[in-house]
Motif scaffolding. Sequence first.
Motif, mmCIF file in Angstrom:
data_model
loop_
_atom_site.group_PDB
_atom_site.id
_atom_site.type_symbol
_atom_site.label_atom_id
_atom_site.label_comp_id
_atom_site.label_asym_id
_atom_site.label_seq_id
_atom_site.Cartn_x
_atom_site.Cartn_y
_atom_site.Cartn_z
ATOM 1 N N UNK A 17 0.843 -1.198 0.000
ATOM 2 C CA UNK A 17 0.000 0.000 0.000
ATOM 3 C C UNK A 17 0.878 1.247 0.000
ATOM 4 N N UNK A 18 1.948 1.231 0.783
ATOM 5 C CA UNK A 18 2.883 2.363 0.788
ATOM 6 C C UNK A 18 3.540 2.521 -0.580
ATOM 7 N N UNK A 19 3.880 1.409 -1.212
ATOM 8 C CA UNK A 19 4.452 1.457 -2.552
ATOM 9 C C UNK A 19 3.469 2.085 -3.533
ATOM 10 N N UNK A 20 2.194 1.684 -3.459
ATOM 11 C CA UNK A 20 1.175 2.245 -4.347
ATOM 12 C C UNK A 20 0.972 3.726 -4.083
ATOM 13 N N UNK A 21 1.163 4.136 -2.852
ATOM 14 C CA UNK A 21 0.946 5.543 -2.490
ATOM 15 C C UNK A 21 2.065 6.457 -2.949
ATOM 16 N N UNK A 58 -1.838 -3.962 -11.369
ATOM 17 C CA UNK A 58 -0.810 -4.965 -11.054
ATOM 18 C C UNK A 58 -0.823 -5.295 -9.558
ATOM 19 N N UNK A 59 -0.956 -4.283 -8.727
ATOM 20 C CA UNK A 59 -0.956 -4.545 -7.287
ATOM 21 C C UNK A 59 -2.239 -5.237 -6.838
ATOM 22 N N UNK A 61 -3.827 -7.410 -8.737
ATOM 23 C CA UNK A 61 -3.587 -8.778 -9.184
ATOM 24 C C UNK A 61 -2.625 -9.499 -8.240
ATOM 25 N N UNK A 62 -1.590 -8.806 -7.791
ATOM 26 C CA UNK A 62 -0.658 -9.389 -6.839
ATOM 27 C C UNK A 62 -1.367 -9.770 -5.547
ATOM 28 N N UNK A 63 -2.239 -8.890 -5.086
ATOM 29 C CA UNK A 63 -3.003 -9.154 -3.856
ATOM 30 C C UNK A 63 -3.911 -10.367 -4.043
ATOM 31 N N UNK A 64 -4.566 -10.445 -5.196
ATOM 32 C CA UNK A 64 -5.446 -11.572 -5.468
ATOM 33 C C UNK A 64 -4.675 -12.890 -5.473
ATOM 34 N N UNK A 65 -3.555 -12.908 -6.167
ATOM 35 C CA UNK A 65 -2.752 -14.136 -6.261
ATOM 36 C C UNK A 65 -2.273 -14.558 -4.870
ATOM 37 N N UNK A 92 -10.330 -2.260 -3.265
ATOM 38 C CA UNK A 92 -10.824 -0.885 -3.200
ATOM 39 C C UNK A 92 -9.767 0.064 -2.645
ATOM 40 N N UNK A 93 -8.914 -0.420 -1.774
ATOM 41 C CA UNK A 93 -7.836 0.421 -1.243
ATOM 42 C C UNK A 93 -6.899 0.837 -2.374
ATOM 43 N N UNK A 94 -6.472 -0.124 -3.188
ATOM 44 C CA UNK A 94 -5.582 0.201 -4.305
ATOM 45 C C UNK A 94 -6.285 1.085 -5.336
ATOM 46 N N UNK A 95 -7.544 0.784 -5.619
ATOM 47 C CA UNK A 95 -8.292 1.590 -6.589
ATOM 48 C C UNK A 95 -8.491 3.015 -6.067
#
Length: 126
Positions: A17-21, A58-59, A61-65, A92-95
């Motif tokens: 999440x920090x990476x996405x932010x 991508x993140x 999808x990574x979370x799902x996997x 929803x957090x990533x979105x």
Amino acid sequence: MTAATNVAVDELSWRWIALMSTVPVLLGFLLAFPLWRQKQTILGNLAGSAVILAAALVLMLREYVELDRVTKACLDAGFTCWPTPGFFTRFAIYAGIGLVEMMALFVWSLRVERNIRNRGYAPEWR
């Protein structure tokens, strides 16, 4: 079930999440800024948004996997375990982060465009 499995199911991936932010918005701005400076605002916005959207997807999808792997390991061990929070909340957090980053990109592009447009006028006429 190991301690690592418990953590993956019961906690959010704060590192991701920090990476996405941070990273996608910085890369988006770095890609869009040269295009904005060339008065290609729309192309800059598209390029920056594409980086942010791709990172969010991508993140997710990574979370799902990762969650799928952990829940299948639980089923193979003979019991069920459901992630808390659930899949939708994690996605929803990533979105949401991606949406806020895209809005910031568009707002900043308006500011850059205004500054470029005002360069042609004397300060007393602005």
